[in-house]
Design a protein around this motif. Structure first.
Motif, mmCIF file in Angstrom:
data_model
loop_
_atom_site.group_PDB
_atom_site.id
_atom_site.type_symbol
_atom_site.label_atom_id
_atom_site.label_comp_id
_atom_site.label_asym_id
_atom_site.label_seq_id
_atom_site.Cartn_x
_atom_site.Cartn_y
_atom_site.Cartn_z
ATOM 1 N N ARG A 82 0.854 -1.193 0.000
ATOM 2 C CA ARG A 82 0.000 0.000 0.000
ATOM 3 C C ARG A 82 0.882 1.232 0.000
ATOM 4 N NH1 ARG A 82 -5.630 -0.025 2.402
ATOM 5 N NH2 ARG A 82 -5.313 2.098 1.744
ATOM 6 N N GLU A 83 0.615 2.120 -0.955
ATOM 7 C CA GLU A 83 1.315 3.402 -1.012
ATOM 8 C C GLU A 83 2.841 3.249 -1.067
ATOM 9 O OE1 GLU A 83 -0.243 6.355 -1.419
ATOM 10 O OE2 GLU A 83 -2.138 5.275 -1.424
ATOM 11 N N ILE A 84 3.315 2.280 -1.841
ATOM 12 C CA ILE A 84 4.757 2.097 -2.028
ATOM 13 C C ILE A 84 5.185 3.005 -3.181
ATOM 14 C CG2 ILE A 84 6.622 0.458 -2.452
ATOM 15 C CD1 ILE A 84 4.937 -0.012 0.114
ATOM 16 N N LYS A 85 6.212 3.795 -2.972
ATOM 17 C CA LYS A 85 6.624 4.767 -3.974
ATOM 18 C C LYS A 85 7.144 4.113 -5.242
ATOM 19 C CE LYS A 85 7.576 8.053 -0.336
ATOM 20 N NZ LYS A 85 8.592 8.534 0.575
ATOM 21 N N ASN A 86 7.967 3.071 -5.130
ATOM 22 C CA ASN A 86 8.535 2.381 -6.293
ATOM 23 C C ASN A 86 8.591 0.886 -6.018
ATOM 24 O OD1 ASN A 86 9.443 4.761 -7.886
ATOM 25 N ND2 ASN A 86 10.679 5.107 -6.062
ATOM 26 N N THR A 87 7.977 0.103 -6.899
ATOM 27 C CA THR A 87 8.028 -1.356 -6.778
ATOM 28 C C THR A 87 8.497 -1.931 -8.100
ATOM 29 O OG1 THR A 87 6.208 -1.397 -5.192
ATOM 30 C CG2 THR A 87 6.713 -3.448 -6.324
ATOM 31 N N SER A 88 9.518 -2.782 -8.053
ATOM 32 C CA SER A 88 9.970 -3.457 -9.270
ATOM 33 C C SER A 88 10.123 -4.950 -8.985
ATOM 34 C CB SER A 88 11.284 -2.875 -9.776
ATOM 35 O OG SER A 88 12.323 -3.133 -8.862
ATOM 36 N N ILE A 89 9.711 -5.747 -9.973
ATOM 37 C CA ILE A 89 9.811 -7.205 -9.872
ATOM 38 C C ILE A 89 10.354 -7.725 -11.195
ATOM 39 C CG2 ILE A 89 8.586 -9.377 -9.544
ATOM 40 C CD1 ILE A 89 6.490 -7.843 -7.922
ATOM 41 N N SER A 90 11.414 -8.539 -11.115
ATOM 42 C CA SER A 90 11.945 -9.178 -12.315
ATOM 43 C C SER A 90 12.423 -10.584 -11.967
ATOM 44 C CB SER A 90 13.097 -8.365 -12.917
ATOM 45 O OG SER A 90 14.195 -8.325 -12.036
ATOM 46 N N ASP A 91 12.336 -11.473 -12.940
ATOM 47 C CA ASP A 91 12.842 -12.836 -12.813
ATOM 48 C C ASP A 91 12.390 -13.475 -11.495
ATOM 49 O OD1 ASP A 91 14.127 -15.132 -13.575
ATOM 50 O OD2 ASP A 91 16.124 -14.457 -12.959
ATOM 51 N N ALA A 92 11.077 -13.509 -11.272
ATOM 52 C CA ALA A 92 10.517 -14.072 -10.044
ATOM 53 C C ALA A 92 9.425 -15.071 -10.395
ATOM 54 C CB ALA A 92 9.943 -12.968 -9.169
ATOM 55 N N SER A 93 9.234 -16.072 -9.527
ATOM 56 C CA SER A 93 8.136 -17.008 -9.723
ATOM 57 C C SER A 93 7.324 -17.118 -8.444
ATOM 58 C CB SER A 93 8.657 -18.382 -10.160
ATOM 59 O OG SER A 93 9.389 -18.992 -9.116
ATOM 60 N N PHE A 94 6.030 -17.348 -8.621
ATOM 61 C CA PHE A 94 5.072 -17.444 -7.528
ATOM 62 C C PHE A 94 4.325 -18.763 -7.702
ATOM 63 C CE2 PHE A 94 5.976 -13.092 -8.551
ATOM 64 C CZ PHE A 94 6.046 -12.423 -7.339
ATOM 65 N N THR A 95 4.575 -19.743 -6.829
ATOM 66 C CA THR A 95 4.025 -21.080 -7.006
ATOM 67 C C THR A 95 3.461 -21.619 -5.694
ATOM 68 O OG1 THR A 95 5.751 -21.505 -8.658
ATOM 69 C CG2 THR A 95 4.553 -23.411 -7.837
ATOM 70 N N GLY A 96 2.211 -22.078 -5.728
ATOM 71 C CA GLY A 96 1.612 -22.747 -4.586
ATOM 72 C C GLY A 96 1.317 -21.861 -3.400
ATOM 73 N N ASN A 97 1.251 -20.560 -3.596
ATOM 74 C CA ASN A 97 0.979 -19.623 -2.510
ATOM 75 C C ASN A 97 -0.535 -19.492 -2.324
ATOM 76 O OD1 ASN A 97 3.841 -18.648 -2.125
ATOM 77 N ND2 ASN A 97 3.542 -18.236 -4.299
ATOM 78 N N THR A 98 -1.004 -19.419 -1.071
ATOM 79 C CA THR A 98 -2.441 -19.390 -0.816
ATOM 80 C C THR A 98 -2.798 -18.294 0.193
ATOM 81 O OG1 THR A 98 -2.228 -21.032 0.942
ATOM 82 C CG2 THR A 98 -2.727 -21.856 -1.271
ATOM 83 N N ALA A 99 -3.969 -17.700 -0.026
ATOM 84 C CA ALA A 99 -4.502 -16.693 0.904
ATOM 85 C C ALA A 99 -6.006 -16.897 1.011
ATOM 86 C CB ALA A 99 -4.191 -15.287 0.406
ATOM 87 N N GLY A 100 -6.595 -16.347 2.056
ATOM 88 C CA GLY A 100 -8.032 -16.478 2.264
ATOM 89 C C GLY A 100 -8.855 -15.962 1.100
ATOM 90 N N ASP A 101 -8.352 -14.972 0.375
ATOM 91 C CA ASP A 101 -9.057 -14.412 -0.778
ATOM 92 C C ASP A 101 -8.414 -14.797 -2.110
ATOM 93 O OD1 ASP A 101 -6.751 -12.925 -0.741
ATOM 94 O OD2 ASP A 101 -7.740 -10.981 -0.515
ATOM 95 N N ASP A 102 -7.496 -15.755 -2.092
ATOM 96 C CA ASP A 102 -6.805 -16.258 -3.292
ATOM 97 C C ASP A 102 -5.861 -15.263 -3.951
ATOM 98 O OD1 ASP A 102 -8.009 -18.789 -3.114
ATOM 99 O OD2 ASP A 102 -9.764 -18.085 -4.249
ATOM 100 N N LYS A 103 -5.588 -14.121 -3.329
ATOM 101 C CA LYS A 103 -4.693 -13.131 -3.921
ATOM 102 C C LYS A 103 -3.244 -13.476 -3.586
ATOM 103 C CE LYS A 103 -8.113 -9.474 -3.552
ATOM 104 N NZ LYS A 103 -8.470 -8.213 -2.851
ATOM 105 N N THR A 104 -2.389 -13.397 -4.599
ATOM 106 C CA THR A 104 -0.959 -13.604 -4.419
ATOM 107 C C THR A 104 -0.279 -12.266 -4.116
ATOM 108 O OG1 THR A 104 -1.055 -15.452 -5.967
ATOM 109 C CG2 THR A 104 1.128 -14.547 -5.489
ATOM 110 N N ILE A 105 -0.638 -11.248 -4.891
ATOM 111 C CA ILE A 105 -0.123 -9.887 -4.695
ATOM 112 C C ILE A 105 -1.301 -8.934 -4.647
ATOM 113 C CG2 ILE A 105 1.256 -8.011 -5.680
ATOM 114 C CD1 ILE A 105 2.889 -10.128 -7.166
ATOM 115 N N GLN A 106 -1.288 -8.022 -3.681
ATOM 116 C CA GLN A 106 -2.280 -6.952 -3.597
ATOM 117 C C GLN A 106 -1.513 -5.634 -3.566
ATOM 118 O OE1 GLN A 106 -5.875 -6.859 -3.247
ATOM 119 N NE2 GLN A 106 -5.431 -4.711 -3.622
#
Length: 145
Positions: A82-106
Motif C-alpha cells: 500500500r502506497e509504495i513509492k517504487n516497486t519493481s519485480i523481475s525474474d521471479a516465480s510465484f508457485t503454490g501460494n495461498t490466501a483467504g481471498d486467493d490473492k498472491t499480490i495486492q
C-alpha cells in the motif's frame, strides 16, 4: 526513513507472523526493501502479506526470487503493498501460494515489471494464482523474455 531491509542470496523458510508480514513488515516511512537471488518457502502471516507487508515504504525490489508455498489467512499470500513509492519485480516465480481471498499480490500502486508478460499483464491491483515474471534481455527491437 527508518532502516532498509535487504535479503540476498538466501533460503528463507518457515518464517511467520501472528498478524502481518511473515518475513518483512515495513510500515510508514520505512527504508527500501529488497529481496534478491533468494528462495522464500513456507512463510506465513495471520492476516496480510505472507512474505512482505509494506505500507508507505520507500521502495520494494524483487529480482531472481522463487516464492513457494507461502500464505496469509486474510489476503496477499506473498506481497501486500500500500502506497509504495517504487516497486519493481523481475525474474521471479510465484508457485503454490495461498490466501483467504486467493490473492498472491495486492497493490494499489503500479509495479514495474522489468519484463511484462504481454500487454494483457496489469501493473497494479490484484494478482492471483501461480505465475512467473521472466528475466528480460535487451535486443534492438526492445526486450524479450
Amino acid at each position: 526513513d527508518s532502516g532498509a531491509v535487504s535479503i540476498s542470496s538466501s533460503n528463507v523458510t518457515s518464517c511467520s507472523a501472528d498478524w502481518d508480514g511473515g518475513v518483512v513488515y515495513a510500515y510508514y516511512n520505512s527504508g527500501a526493501v529488497s529481496i534478491i537471488e533468494s528462495d522464500v518457502t513456507g512463510c506465513s502471516a495471520g492476516s496480510f502479506g505472507g512474505v512482505v507487508y509494506a505500507w508507505e515504504s520507500e521502495s520494494l525490489s524483487i529480482a531472481d526470487v522463487d516464492f513457494i508455498d507461502n500464505g496469509a489467512n486474510t489476503s496477499a499470500s506473498v506481497l501486500y503493498l500500500r502506497e509504495i513509492k517504487n516497486t519493481s519485480i523481475s525474474d521471479a516465480s510465484f508457485t503454490g501460494n495461498t490466501a483467504g481471498d486467493d490473492k498472491t499480490i495486492q497493490t494499489d500502486k503500479p509495479i514495474d515489471w522489468d519484463c511484462r508478460l504481454g500487454s494483457w499483464m496489469p501493473t497494479e491491483g490484484v494478482f492471483k494464482g501461480n505465475f512467473s515474471v521472466p528475466e528480460c534481455y535487451p535486443c534492438s527491437a526492445g526486450y524479450y523474455g
